[in-house]
Scaffold this motif. Structure first.
Motif, PDB file in Angstrom:
ATOM      1  N   PHE A 170      32.728  -2.455  34.665  1.00 58.77           N
ATOM      2  CA  PHE A 170      31.898  -1.515  33.919  1.00 58.77           C
ATOM      3  C   PHE A 170      31.422  -2.113  32.598  1.00 58.77           C
ATOM      4  O   PHE A 170      30.410  -1.694  32.046  1.00 58.77           O
ATOM      5  N   GLY A 171      32.175  -3.093  32.078  1.00 60.38           N
ATOM      6  CA  GLY A 171      31.803  -3.712  30.809  1.00 60.38           C
ATOM      7  C   GLY A 171      30.774  -4.821  30.924  1.00 60.38           C
ATOM      8  O   GLY A 171      30.291  -5.333  29.919  1.00 60.38           O
ATOM      9  N   ILE A 172      30.444  -5.232  32.132  1.00 60.19           N
ATOM     10  CA  ILE A 172      29.439  -6.280  32.330  1.00 60.19           C
ATOM     11  C   ILE A 172      28.063  -5.736  31.952  1.00 60.19           C
ATOM     12  O   ILE A 172      27.651  -4.681  32.439  1.00 60.19           O
ATOM     13  N   PRO A 173      27.320  -6.420  31.074  1.00 59.46           N
ATOM     14  CA  PRO A 173      26.003  -5.913  30.663  1.00 59.46           C
ATOM     15  C   PRO A 173      25.018  -5.898  31.821  1.00 59.46           C
ATOM     16  O   PRO A 173      25.018  -6.791  32.669  1.00 59.46           O
ATOM     17  N   THR A 174      24.185  -4.886  31.837  1.00 61.51           N
ATOM     18  CA  THR A 174      23.160  -4.774  32.864  1.00 61.51           C
ATOM     19  C   THR A 174      21.945  -5.621  32.491  1.00 61.51           C
ATOM     20  O   THR A 174      21.861  -6.168  31.381  1.00 61.51           O
ATOM     21  N   ASN A 175      21.008  -5.719  33.413  1.00 60.06           N
ATOM     22  CA  ASN A 175      19.779  -6.458  33.123  1.00 60.06           C
ATOM     23  C   ASN A 175      19.029  -5.856  31.945  1.00 60.06           C
ATOM     24  O   ASN A 175      18.428  -6.570  31.141  1.00 60.06           O
ATOM     25  N   GLU A 176      19.070  -4.528  31.831  1.00 58.91           N
ATOM     26  CA  GLU A 176      18.385  -3.861  30.723  1.00 58.91           C
ATOM     27  C   GLU A 176      19.057  -4.190  29.393  1.00 58.91           C
ATOM     28  O   GLU A 176      18.379  -4.403  28.382  1.00 58.91           O
ATOM     29  N   ASP A 177      20.400  -4.235  29.394  1.00 58.77           N
ATOM     30  CA  ASP A 177      21.124  -4.618  28.171  1.00 58.77           C
ATOM     31  C   ASP A 177      20.732  -6.018  27.737  1.00 58.77           C
ATOM     32  O   ASP A 177      20.487  -6.273  26.551  1.00 58.77           O
ATOM     33  N   LEU A 178      20.683  -6.952  28.681  1.00 61.44           N
ATOM     34  CA  LEU A 178      20.330  -8.337  28.361  1.00 61.44           C
ATOM     35  C   LEU A 178      18.881  -8.434  27.887  1.00 61.44           C
ATOM     36  O   LEU A 178      18.574  -9.190  26.968  1.00 61.44           O
ATOM     37  N   ARG A 179      18.001  -7.674  28.517  1.00 58.28           N
ATOM     38  CA  ARG A 179      16.588  -7.718  28.120  1.00 58.28           C
ATOM     39  C   ARG A 179      16.410  -7.265  26.683  1.00 58.28           C
ATOM     40  O   ARG A 179      15.697  -7.894  25.905  1.00 58.28           O
ATOM     41  N   ARG A 180      17.084  -6.168  26.318  1.00 60.24           N
ATOM     42  CA  ARG A 180      16.974  -5.662  24.948  1.00 60.24           C
ATOM     43  C   ARG A 180      17.548  -6.646  23.942  1.00 60.24           C
ATOM     44  O   ARG A 180      16.960  -6.885  22.887  1.00 60.24           O
ATOM     45  N   TYR A 181      18.707  -7.226  24.261  1.00 61.95           N
ATOM     46  CA  TYR A 181      19.336  -8.170  23.326  1.00 61.95           C
ATOM     47  C   TYR A 181      18.442  -9.385  23.077  1.00 61.95           C
ATOM     48  O   TYR A 181      18.185  -9.756  21.928  1.00 61.95           O
ATOM     49  N   TYR A 182      17.964 -10.014  24.155  1.00 62.76           N
ATOM     50  CA  TYR A 182      17.167 -11.226  24.001  1.00 62.76           C
ATOM     51  C   TYR A 182      15.783 -10.933  23.433  1.00 62.76           C
ATOM     52  O   TYR A 182      15.172 -11.811  22.812  1.00 62.76           O
ATOM     53  N   PHE A 183      15.291  -9.704  23.629  1.00 62.54           N
ATOM     54  CA  PHE A 183      14.005  -9.349  23.025  1.00 62.54           C
ATOM     55  C   PHE A 183      14.112  -9.373  21.506  1.00 62.54           C
ATOM     56  O   PHE A 183      13.304 -10.011  20.825  1.00 62.54           O
ATOM     57  N   TRP A 184      15.118  -8.675  20.934  1.00 65.23           N
ATOM     58  CA  TRP A 184      15.267  -8.636  19.482  1.00 65.23           C
ATOM     59  C   TRP A 184      15.703  -9.991  18.925  1.00 65.23           C
ATOM     60  O   TRP A 184      15.317 -10.364  17.815  1.00 65.23           O
ATOM     61  N   GLU A 185      16.482 -10.734  19.705  1.00 66.91           N
ATOM     62  CA  GLU A 185      16.886 -12.064  19.247  1.00 66.91           C
ATOM     63  C   GLU A 185      15.673 -12.983  19.163  1.00 66.91           C
ATOM     64  O   GLU A 185      15.547 -13.779  18.221  1.00 66.91           O
ATOM     65  N   SER A 186      14.762 -12.886  20.130  1.00 66.68           N
ATOM     66  CA  SER A 186      13.557 -13.721  20.089  1.00 66.68           C
ATOM     67  C   SER A 186      12.662 -13.334  18.917  1.00 66.68           C
ATOM     68  O   SER A 186      12.023 -14.190  18.300  1.00 66.68           O
ATOM     69  N   ILE A 187      12.628 -12.024  18.585  1.00 66.60           N
ATOM     70  CA  ILE A 187      11.859 -11.579  17.414  1.00 66.60           C
ATOM     71  C   ILE A 187      12.417 -12.189  16.142  1.00 66.60           C
ATOM     72  O   ILE A 187      11.678 -12.696  15.286  1.00 66.60           O
ATOM     73  N   ASN A 188      13.753 -12.156  15.995  1.00 65.08           N
ATOM     74  CA  ASN A 188      14.390 -12.719  14.803  1.00 65.08           C
ATOM     75  C   ASN A 188      14.165 -14.224  14.689  1.00 65.08           C
ATOM     76  O   ASN A 188      13.894 -14.737  13.606  1.00 65.08           O
ATOM     77  N   VAL A 189      14.275 -14.921  15.808  1.00 66.48           N
ATOM     78  CA  VAL A 189      14.043 -16.371  15.798  1.00 66.48           C
ATOM     79  C   VAL A 189      12.601 -16.675  15.415  1.00 66.48           C
ATOM     80  O   VAL A 189      12.317 -17.581  14.628  1.00 66.48           O
ATOM     81  N   GLY A 190      11.662 -15.902  15.960  1.00 65.83           N
ATOM     82  CA  GLY A 190      10.249 -16.105  15.642  1.00 65.83           C
ATOM     83  C   GLY A 190       9.955 -15.879  14.168  1.00 65.83           C
ATOM     84  O   GLY A 190       9.198 -16.638  13.561  1.00 65.83           O
TER      85      GLY A 190
END
Length: 213
Positions: free
Chosen positions: A45-65
């Motif tokens: 149950f603690g494994i992140p879903t595809n949606e969790d990963l998408r949201r995390y990497y979206f904001w991380e890419s914004i910060n890196v940019g």
């Protein structure tokens, strides 16, 4: 795969509980608790879903940019100031402006405001921020080092209005104001640290020593 595993796991438990080969055993809530099953279920149950990963990497890419953009803008600004403007000094400061403030439980009729400033030629020029300079906006103010000009010391009244930590970082400069028709003007600046203050004072001293009225 995870959902299939969980379905098979739960089905296996159900079959074992309903088996007729086992004699009826009286169990309590504590006896039926299986810590290993709970841990396995919590793990999946603690494994992140595809949606969790998408949201995390979206904001991380914004910060890196944003960090990359700021780094490029800083390099371009530095080259522009040193090569084109030939600035003797540039950096962030705070300038004393009219407005209410509170310090040491005492009201003072002014406050500090952040600026981006440069020493270029025989003048001190400032904008509201680095962005204002980058966009080519008009400066907020200019002081010309001509005639009687240079660094000024703090007055006793000024020292009473300053915090203890502000006193060693204040730089007072005076010269002719561009916005007041060349009228003699003094401004107070607050440097971020002693190193920046020393560099700014050195640039002003060298400018005043080599000035031509």
């Amino acid at each position: 795969y995870i959902s299939t595993f969980m379905a098979a796991f739960q089905k296996k438990n159900a079959v074992e509980e309903s088996s007729i080969d086992q004699p009826p055993v009286s169990t309590t809530k504590t006896d039926s608790y299986d810590p290993y099953s709970t841990r396995i279920m919590n793990f999946f149950f603690g494994i992140p879903t595809n949606e969790d990963l998408r949201r995390y990497y979206f904001w991380e890419s914004i910060n890196v940019g944003e960090r990359e953009f700021e780094s490029i803008a800083r390099k371009k600004r530095s080259l522009r100031l040193t090569k084109l403007w030939k600035a003797q000094w540039f950096g962030r400061l705070e300038i004393k402006v009219a407005g209410g403030g509170t310090v040491n439980n005492m009201n003072r009729q002014w406050d500090w405001r952040g600026i981006f400033a440069i020493v270029q030629g025989h003048r001190f020029v400032w904008w509201g921020s680095e962005k204002g300079f980058d966009l080519g906006e008009n400066p907020m103010g200019q002081i010309y080092f001509a005639g009687h000009s240079g660094l000024a010391t703090l007055s006793p009244l000024e020292m009473r209005e300053l915090k203890k930590g502000e006193i060693p970082l204040v730089v007072n400069i005076f010269g002719r104001s561009a916005s007041l028709g060349g009228q003699q003007t003094k401004i107070s600046l607050l440097a971020p640290d002693n190193w920046a203050k020393g560099k700014l004072e050195d640039a002003i001293i060298q400018t005043c020593l080599g000035k031509h009225d």
